[in-house]
Design an enzyme around this catalytic site. Structure first.
Site, PDB file in Angstrom:
ATOM      1  N   CYS A   2     -43.912  -5.516 -50.869  1.00 31.19           N
ATOM      2  CA  CYS A   2     -45.211  -6.067 -51.285  1.00 31.19           C
ATOM      3  C   CYS A   2     -45.131  -6.832 -52.601  1.00 31.19           C
ATOM      4  CB  CYS A   2     -46.218  -4.946 -51.478  1.00 31.19           C
ATOM      5  SG  CYS A   2     -46.398  -3.870 -50.079  1.00 31.19           S
ATOM      6  N   ARG A  27     -38.997 -11.117 -50.972  1.00 22.34           N
ATOM      7  CA  ARG A  27     -38.986  -9.657 -51.116  1.00 22.34           C
ATOM      8  C   ARG A  27     -39.213  -8.951 -49.783  1.00 22.34           C
ATOM      9  NH1 ARG A  27     -40.790  -8.131 -56.600  1.00 22.34           N
ATOM     10  NH2 ARG A  27     -41.942  -6.404 -55.721  1.00 22.34           N
ATOM     11  N   TRP A  75     -46.046  -5.356 -47.110  1.00 22.52           N
ATOM     12  CA  TRP A  75     -45.003  -4.806 -46.248  1.00 22.52           C
ATOM     13  C   TRP A  75     -45.549  -3.471 -45.762  1.00 22.52           C
ATOM     14  CZ3 TRP A  75     -41.691  -0.509 -46.116  1.00 22.52           C
ATOM     15  CH2 TRP A  75     -40.545  -0.643 -45.330  1.00 22.52           C
ATOM     16  N   ASN A 101     -49.662  -2.607 -54.680  1.00 23.19           N
ATOM     17  CA  ASN A 101     -48.285  -2.313 -54.273  1.00 23.19           C
ATOM     18  C   ASN A 101     -48.047  -0.837 -54.519  1.00 23.19           C
ATOM     19  OD1 ASN A 101     -47.881  -4.989 -53.904  1.00 23.19           O
ATOM     20  ND2 ASN A 101     -46.437  -5.266 -55.591  1.00 23.19           N
ATOM     21  N   GLY A 102     -47.314  -0.187 -53.651  1.00 22.55           N
ATOM     22  CA  GLY A 102     -47.007   1.217 -53.865  1.00 22.55           C
ATOM     23  C   GLY A 102     -47.560   2.070 -52.737  1.00 22.55           C
ATOM     24  N   GLU A 497     -20.254  -1.695 -45.399  1.00 21.89           N
ATOM     25  CA  GLU A 497     -21.023  -2.874 -45.800  1.00 21.89           C
ATOM     26  C   GLU A 497     -21.029  -3.926 -44.678  1.00 21.89           C
ATOM     27  OE1 GLU A 497     -23.133  -3.519 -47.848  1.00 21.89           O
ATOM     28  OE2 GLU A 497     -23.187  -5.684 -48.109  1.00 21.89           O
ATOM     29  N   LYS A 501     -24.442  -5.236 -42.868  1.00 21.68           N
ATOM     30  CA  LYS A 501     -24.840  -6.656 -42.806  1.00 21.68           C
ATOM     31  C   LYS A 501     -25.224  -7.035 -41.378  1.00 21.68           C
ATOM     32  CE  LYS A 501     -25.491  -7.230 -46.000  1.00 21.68           C
ATOM     33  NZ  LYS A 501     -25.464  -6.503 -47.186  1.00 21.68           N
ATOM     34  N   GLU A 504     -28.578  -5.360 -40.336  1.00 21.30           N
ATOM     35  CA  GLU A 504     -29.750  -5.874 -41.043  1.00 21.30           C
ATOM     36  C   GLU A 504     -30.261  -7.178 -40.454  1.00 21.30           C
ATOM     37  OE1 GLU A 504     -29.583  -4.730 -45.703  1.00 21.30           O
ATOM     38  OE2 GLU A 504     -28.000  -6.039 -45.037  1.00 21.30           O
ATOM     39  N   HIS A 520     -12.970  11.569 -34.520  1.00 24.61           N
ATOM     40  CA  HIS A 520     -13.831  12.744 -34.456  1.00 24.61           C
ATOM     41  C   HIS A 520     -15.229  12.412 -33.961  1.00 24.61           C
ATOM     42  CE1 HIS A 520     -10.615  14.927 -36.336  1.00 24.61           C
ATOM     43  NE2 HIS A 520     -10.532  13.962 -37.236  1.00 24.61           N
ATOM     44  N   LYS A 619     -36.591  -7.038 -49.546  1.00 27.87           N
ATOM     45  CA  LYS A 619     -35.528  -7.269 -50.526  1.00 27.87           C
ATOM     46  C   LYS A 619     -35.607  -6.240 -51.649  1.00 27.87           C
ATOM     47  CE  LYS A 619     -32.238  -9.632 -52.444  1.00 27.87           C
ATOM     48  NZ  LYS A 619     -30.927  -9.370 -51.819  1.00 27.87           N
TER      49      LYS A 619
HETATM   50  C1  G6P Z   1     -33.096  -3.098 -49.920  1.00 32.13           C
HETATM   51  C2  G6P Z   1     -32.381  -4.400 -49.685  1.00 32.13           C
HETATM   52  C3  G6P Z   1     -30.879  -4.175 -49.725  1.00 32.13           C
HETATM   53  C4  G6P Z   1     -30.476  -3.516 -51.018  1.00 32.13           C
HETATM   54  C5  G6P Z   1     -31.256  -2.237 -51.278  1.00 32.13           C
HETATM   55  C6  G6P Z   1     -31.050  -1.730 -52.694  1.00 32.13           C
HETATM   56  O1  G6P Z   1     -32.912  -2.249 -48.850  1.00 32.13           O
HETATM   57  O2  G6P Z   1     -32.753  -4.955 -48.446  1.00 32.13           O
HETATM   58  O3  G6P Z   1     -30.212  -5.407 -49.597  1.00 32.13           O
HETATM   59  O4  G6P Z   1     -29.109  -3.247 -51.004  1.00 32.13           O
HETATM   60  O5  G6P Z   1     -32.657  -2.472 -51.126  1.00 32.13           O
HETATM   61  O6  G6P Z   1     -31.588  -2.670 -53.596  1.00 32.13           O
HETATM   62  P1  G6P Z   1     -31.183  -2.864 -55.077  1.00 32.13           P
HETATM   63  O7  G6P Z   1     -32.030  -3.999 -55.571  1.00 32.13           O
HETATM   64  O8  G6P Z   1     -31.494  -1.577 -55.799  1.00 32.13           O
HETATM   65  O9  G6P Z   1     -29.741  -3.176 -55.121  1.00 32.13           O
END
Ligand code: G6P
Length: 624
Positions: A2, A27, A75, A101-102, A497, A501, A504, A520, A619
């Site tokens: 948000c 965001r 959001w 927001n929140g 990672e 990716k 996501e 396992h 984000k």
């Molecule tokens: C969200 C984003 C990720 C990010 C994570 C942690 O889930 O989509 O890409 O890694 O938050 O965010 P930060 O800003 O604390 O690295």
């Protein structure tokens, strides 16, 4: 997640609000809205599910006049992403509009109380209770307000707002406009960022300083429990108990604003390709050849204090948590200090035994992630020295930590983090070098590490040349429904990672696993339709990983191997091989992750996914 935007001044509010919202778009959100105040006690509210472009079309068709207003990107948490649930929400019979927001944890009993008192709810959100609570507070003061001079009215309004806020349990960044007082925004925060931008005879409000870059570079950061009373000419900040706060005006640091796509089709691709530069920036000025060590300006700890550190906790979420795992290997290997990596969402509710010799690092791109912030606060409360490894200058975590290291990666707009990950790994490598040299890492090893770090940006540039080959692989493997990502030691986090990716942005199922641990459980998934992406640098576990590849091949699983340039054996083992430059073992995640980022990107594009704004993701995750 948000976003809030606000404007109070002498120019058209809706244009500025929409422009601000566009800058908050990255965001992550699923509906948007705004409320402006025209003359004649009229609130103009426009809301749309979906993208800001749809809200902008609505405003173009039905202009929302006035030079005061608030806007929001939502959001969804409580209630679906519908027009009704989009903010701003009206309070009472429309005396005010609110953006929030929140998350309000106790909204249910508050809602029941308000409904009994006759307030009509128009949405399923938790936020709407705040709007009605303020309206209820105003109703109680109605007689006092009639005929009172504006300045005194504002005091009453602040009282109504703080009275409402004091009933809430949870987190908030709120902005309110009042139908009958058209030159005023009241804003407040607790656990959700808000900044005020200072202009000439006008003020802005935003949940993210970068959104204000086109309008002003003078920023006031609000702290928790503060309320801002914002008019065109004046900003007054008070504590929730009414005491006035002297607020400092800070400069918005240049380079934090979104520089546009620069010819790239997506921010994610732009940011992947920027990594040679972002890494150069992470290393700039931080390598000291004379002492074979790294240099940091902001740890706020003396070498003597750092030598006493016996344990390090790295806490983070998402991609930053993966970087922290890489950091664990680096610090333990080079500095010989025990490291624990904790999900921030877990650490905040845990009660681990802590000593004075424990140091906490919060690793975060945005500096705003709610769980990471809460974990940092909890550890601070318990007496730990807290440090941040953070990208966004001026973010809440960078403000609250006792010290830290900035990434200097520039704004990361794509929701899927790429350049922040490699910069975090690079900074953690510098930190490991620094701590190592304070302990027993030799001058010669320190020098070799510095040389390896210096070569890194160029090697990442070379790794980016795999793009055409990766695109071709994406076309061939993009129809698979499940992927395995496997690596060992320091490339186990790289596997995590790579899988993250892909999940996501392409919505395909992918699992990252330690290559040997696969036996396992996940090995049951292996079949001819499940590609396994192996990380196979020429490192100390090279032969072990080769055996793991055999195990997948023996069960008919296709194998894509990311190996080291010059490796002639891999092509005989794997169906497809992507080769990246040879680097020191401890830096392999930084080059091996590049083809994985590209693979996720190209698969997502080939599947027609919205790469920069993947569904359901945000984000900056500012709720718990
Ligand atoms: C969200 C984003 C990720 C990010 C994570 C942690 O889930 O989509 O890409 O890694 O938050 O965010 P930060 O800003 O604390 O690295």
């Amino acid at each position: 997640m948000c976003g809030i935007m606000g404007y109070v001044g002498h120019r058209g509010a809706s244009e500025r609000l929409l422009e601000g919202l566009r800058r908050l778009e990255y965001r992550g959100y699923d509906s948007a809205g705004l409320a402006t105040l025209g003359s004649g006690h009229a609130l103009h509210v426009r809301k749309q599910a979906g993208r800001i472009a749809e809200l902008a079309s609505d405003v173009a068709a039905r202009p929302a006049g006035g030079s005061t207003g608030i806007a929001h990107t939502r959001w969804a948490t409580h209630g679906a992403a519908t027009r009704q649930n989009a903010h701003p929400h009206l309070g009472g019979n429309g005396v005010l509009a609110l953006a929030h927001n929140g998350v309000i944890e106790n909204f249910q009993p508050l809602k029941e109380h308000l409904q009994t008192a006759g307030f009509q709810f128009r949405s399923e959100t938790d936020s709407e209770v705040i709007a009605h609570l303020v309206a209820e507070g105003l109703r109680a003061q109605q007689r006092e307000l009639a005929g009172t001079p504006a300045a005194d009215v504002y005091e009453s309004l602040v009282r109504a707002v703080s009275g409402a806020l004091s009933q809430l349990r949870g987190t908030y960044g709120v902005a309110l406009v009042f139908r009958d007082w058209p030159e005023l925004i009241i804003a407040a925060r607790l656990g959700s960022p808000l900044v005020v931008g200072v202009g000439q005879g006008e003020h802005y409000l935003a949940s993210d300083g970068a959104a204000l870059a086109p309008f002003t570079d003078k920023i006031v950061y609000l702290a928790d429990h503060q309320i801002a009373v914002v008019t065109p000419d004046r900003l007054r900040v008070v504590q929730r108990d009414g005491a006035t706060v002297r607020h400092g005006v800070e400069r918005l640091v240049a380079g934090q604003e979104d520089g546009g796509l620069d010819g790239y089709p997506h921010y994610m691709l732009k940011e992947i390709c920027e990594q040679p530069r972002s890494l150069t920036n992470a290393l700039r000025g931080r390598l000291n050849d004379d002492d074979a060590t790294a240099v940091f300006g902001g740890l706020n700890l003396t070498p003597q204090q750092l030598r006493r550190v016996k344990r390090i906790i790295l806490t983070a979420c998402g991609t930053s948590w993966h970087a922290a795992l890489v950091g664990e290997y680096l610090i333990e290997e080079l500095a010989r200090i025990p490291v624990e990596v904790e999900y921030a969402s877990e650490l905040r509710y845990r009660n681990p035994p802590l000593g004075e010799d424990t140091l906490l690092f919060a690793v975060t791109q945005s500096g705003e992630t709610a769980d990471t912030l809460a974990a940092l606060r909890e550890m601070k409360r318990k007496g730990l020295h807290t440090l941040a490894i953070c990208n966004v200058v001026g973010s809440t975590i960078s403000h609250e930590a006792d010290g830290g290291i900035y990434l200097h990666a520039g704004p990361e707009i794509g929701v899927a983090s790429t350049k922040a990950f490699t910069s975090q790994c690079a900074v953690l490598a510098l930190l490991a070098l620094y701590l190592g040299r304070l302990n027993d890492l030799s001058f010669a090893r320190g020098t070799r590490i510095i040389e390896a770090l210096r070569r890194l940006p160029e090697q990442v540039e070379t790794a980016l040349e795999t793009d055409a080959q990766v695109r071709e692989l994406a076309a061939r493997y993009g129809s698979a429904r499940n992927f395995l990502y496997l690596g060992r030691q320091i490339n186990f986090p790289t596997a995590l990672e790579g899988a993250l990716k892909l999940k996501e942005i392409s919505y395909l199922h992918a699992e990252g696993y330690p290559a040997a641990e696969m036996k396992h459980g996940p090995i049951a998934l292996v079949d001819q339709d499940t590609p396994a992406v192996f990380l196979v640098p020429r490192d100390s576990v090279y032969d072990k990983v080769r055996s793991n590849i055999q195990e997948v091949r023996a069960r008919g699983g296709p194998v894509i191997a990311v190996g080291t340039a010059g490796d002639r054996e891999l092509p005989q083992l794997a169906d497809d091989v992507i080769l990246v430059p040879a680097v020191e073992d401890f830096l392999t995640p930084l080059v091996h992750v590049i083809p994985l980022q590209l693979l996720a990107y190209h698969i997502a594009v080939s599947r027609g996914c919205d790469v920069d704004k993947p569904r359901n993701l945000a984000k900056s995750v500012t709720v718990e």
